[in-house]
Design an enzyme around this catalytic site. Structure first.
Site, PDB file in Angstrom:
ATOM      1  N   GLY A   1       0.810  -1.213   0.000  1.00 52.25           N
ATOM      2  CA  GLY A   1       0.000   0.000   0.000  1.00 52.25           C
ATOM      3  C   GLY A   1       0.841   1.259   0.000  1.00 52.25           C
ATOM      4  O   GLY A   1       0.372   2.333   0.391  1.00 52.25           O
ATOM      5  N   SER A   2       2.119   1.124  -0.425  1.00 45.64           N
ATOM      6  CA  SER A   2       3.004   2.288  -0.572  1.00 45.64           C
ATOM      7  C   SER A   2       3.181   3.059   0.730  1.00 45.64           C
ATOM      8  O   SER A   2       3.283   4.288   0.728  1.00 45.64           O
ATOM      9  CB  SER A   2       2.494   3.214  -1.680  1.00 45.64           C
ATOM     10  OG  SER A   2       2.397   2.519  -2.900  1.00 45.64           O
TER      11      SER A   2
ATOM     12  N   TYR B   1      -5.721  -8.605   2.053  1.00 42.75           N
ATOM     13  CA  TYR B   1      -4.562  -9.157   2.762  1.00 42.75           C
ATOM     14  C   TYR B   1      -4.970 -10.247   3.745  1.00 42.75           C
ATOM     15  O   TYR B   1      -4.200 -11.184   3.993  1.00 42.75           O
ATOM     16  CB  TYR B   1      -3.786  -8.038   3.447  1.00 42.75           C
ATOM     17  CG  TYR B   1      -2.996  -7.245   2.438  1.00 42.75           C
ATOM     18  CD1 TYR B   1      -1.909  -7.798   1.778  1.00 42.75           C
ATOM     19  CD2 TYR B   1      -3.362  -5.944   2.096  1.00 42.75           C
ATOM     20  CE1 TYR B   1      -1.201  -7.100   0.816  1.00 42.75           C
ATOM     21  CE2 TYR B   1      -2.661  -5.228   1.143  1.00 42.75           C
ATOM     22  CZ  TYR B   1      -1.572  -5.816   0.504  1.00 42.75           C
ATOM     23  OH  TYR B   1      -0.885  -5.127  -0.448  1.00 42.75           O
TER      24      TYR B   1
ATOM     25  N   SER C   1       5.214  -4.904  -2.116  1.00 45.32           N
ATOM     26  CA  SER C   1       5.340  -3.463  -2.329  1.00 45.32           C
ATOM     27  C   SER C   1       6.083  -2.827  -1.151  1.00 45.32           C
ATOM     28  O   SER C   1       7.193  -3.226  -0.822  1.00 45.32           O
ATOM     29  CB  SER C   1       3.955  -2.851  -2.541  1.00 45.32           C
ATOM     30  OG  SER C   1       4.025  -1.475  -2.833  1.00 45.32           O
TER      31      SER C   1
ATOM     32  N   PHE D   1      -1.563   0.735 -14.404  1.00 41.52           N
ATOM     33  CA  PHE D   1      -2.142   1.206 -13.151  1.00 41.52           C
ATOM     34  C   PHE D   1      -1.355   2.319 -12.468  1.00 41.52           C
ATOM     35  O   PHE D   1      -1.933   3.120 -11.738  1.00 41.52           O
ATOM     36  CB  PHE D   1      -2.327   0.051 -12.146  1.00 41.52           C
ATOM     37  CG  PHE D   1      -2.942  -1.183 -12.723  1.00 41.52           C
ATOM     38  CD1 PHE D   1      -4.251  -1.170 -13.184  1.00 41.52           C
ATOM     39  CD2 PHE D   1      -2.224  -2.359 -12.831  1.00 41.52           C
ATOM     40  CE1 PHE D   1      -4.825  -2.308 -13.720  1.00 41.52           C
ATOM     41  CE2 PHE D   1      -2.783  -3.503 -13.361  1.00 41.52           C
ATOM     42  CZ  PHE D   1      -4.088  -3.480 -13.814  1.00 41.52           C
TER      43      PHE D   1
ATOM     44  N   ASP E   1       5.603  -4.227 -13.740  1.00 45.38           N
ATOM     45  CA  ASP E   1       5.744  -3.266 -12.649  1.00 45.38           C
ATOM     46  C   ASP E   1       6.773  -2.221 -13.066  1.00 45.38           C
ATOM     47  O   ASP E   1       7.907  -2.559 -13.398  1.00 45.38           O
ATOM     48  CB  ASP E   1       6.209  -3.996 -11.381  1.00 45.38           C
ATOM     49  CG  ASP E   1       6.303  -3.075 -10.170  1.00 45.38           C
ATOM     50  OD1 ASP E   1       6.074  -1.857 -10.318  1.00 45.38           O
ATOM     51  OD2 ASP E   1       6.599  -3.585  -9.076  1.00 45.38           O
TER      52      ASP E   1
ATOM     53  N   GLY F   1      -0.063  -6.971  -7.907  1.00 47.18           N
ATOM     54  CA  GLY F   1      -1.301  -7.491  -7.351  1.00 47.18           C
ATOM     55  C   GLY F   1      -1.814  -8.770  -7.968  1.00 47.18           C
ATOM     56  O   GLY F   1      -2.942  -9.185  -7.686  1.00 47.18           O
TER      57      GLY F   1
END
Length: 344
Positions: A112-113, A124, A188, A235, A286, A317
């Site tokens: 989620g950065s 999750y 991530s 995305f 990515d 994802g």
């Protein structure tokens, strides 16, 4: 600074439900980020579907939340339910996971950065349950503090606290030596956290058996070829990634900060450290894959034991749905990685 127009699900050969899910996240995240660097946390919590823990086993897995009062940290614990377990209530957890067999404990950091999602986010929760079933393991999912409200190094500190808690918890131990067999894992930003926690564990002499990084979030001031080529096509845009780093790093810092550019000009030299075995999973679509591949190369140059799983035509994802070959390939790889030499 968007690149070419976004490709379609058909062009990318991405399963439609995966495409819809990640596209929804993209739309939500765009609404939540503000140009002044702040974040709409209240709306985020509304949009992020949460699920409660389940004391009654579902598909052989039950879960419960553990609140550590001294640190105010919440972990969600997932355990395999014994076949003969009653279908109501959580069984006794004061005893070790096993006194004869080794049961891996996967300490998981969600993605989620550094800003989005939580340990009880539905996507999750589902993924952690699948890890339990796939690896015959216990999973502890960490609800670390998120930016921009809690910047660097808060997430790393919470990861470190969670690792010490797992290692000191008697009922997460197993095997004839009665200890916790811990693996760090994350996707991530969670993969980034796992790296930094593993480095600190090596520096301070805490045992971690392995590190599993799913398209970990790294970066730097340089614009790499993959960032330019994939900008805005699958995305994510470069400017989105830049926003998240500004939200997480100390104010005024750039992306060559060691938290982001782990083998950059200001990074910590890890040569001589005994890091655990490392599995790095890179998705071809990515846009930060070049940084992930540099990470693998950096580990190799420093004499670390690392394995790369490069998945062609995979997007970020892809592991949220078991409807693609990449998912099964990943789970098989994780199972083999965790069960490697796990016979005591």
């Amino acid at each position: 600074m968007a690149g070419g127009s976004e490709v379609s699900a058909a062009e990318a050969r991405v399963p439609l439900n995966t495409w819809i899910l990640i596209s929804k996240f993209k739309l939500d995240y765009t609404m939540l980020r503000r140009s002044d660097g702040t974040f709409n946390r209240e709306l985020n919590e509304y949009l992020d579907r949460k699920v409660p823990a389940n004391a009654i086993p579902v598909d052989g897995v039950y879960s419960f939340d553990v609140f550590d009062r001294p640190t105010m940290l919440v972990n969600r614990v997932y355990l395999p339910a014994p076949e003969n377990e009653l279908k109501c209530g959580i069984p006794e957890v004061e005893k070790p996971l096993s006194t004869t067999e080794v049961v891996p404990v996967i300490l998981f950091f969600h993605g989620g950065s550094f800003v989005h999602s939580s340990a009880n986010s539905a996507i999750y929760d589902t993924f952690c349950r699948r890890l339990v079933k796939t690896c015959s393991a216990a999973v502890v999912s960490v609800n670390y503090r998120r930016s921009p409200e809690h910047r660097y190094p808060c997430a790393y500190e919470d990861g470190w606290t969670a690792l010490k808690w797992v290692l000191s918890t008697p009922w997460l131990r197993s095997g004839k030596h009665n200890k916790a067999h811990v693996y760090l894992a994350g996707d991530s930003s969670g993969g980034n956290i796992a790296h930094h926690v593993a480095v600190r564990a090596a520096q301070e002499g805490l045992e971690v058996r392995g590190n599993i990084l799913l398209h970990p979030l790294f970066g730097g001031e340089e614009r790499t070829e993959s960032e330019k080529r994939l900008d805005g096509k699958y995305f994510v845009r470069i400017q989105d990634r830049d926003w998240y780093w500004r939200a997480y790093l100390p104010e005024g810092e750039d992306r060559d900060h060691p938290a982001c550019n782990v083998f950059g000009p200001r990074s910590t030299n890890i040569r001589g450290l005994m890091l655990p075995r490392i599995l790095v999973v890179v998705a071809e679509l990515d846009l930060v894959q070049d940084w992930q591949l540099r990470y693998v190369q950096g580990l190799e140059k420093q004499g670390q034991q690392v394995k790369l799983l490069y998945l062609k035509k995979a997007t970020i994802g892809f592991y949220f749905f078991p409807n693609n070959d990449h998912f099964q390939c990943l789970m098989d790889e994780i199972r083999g990685f965790v069960q490697y030499k796990e016979l005591e």
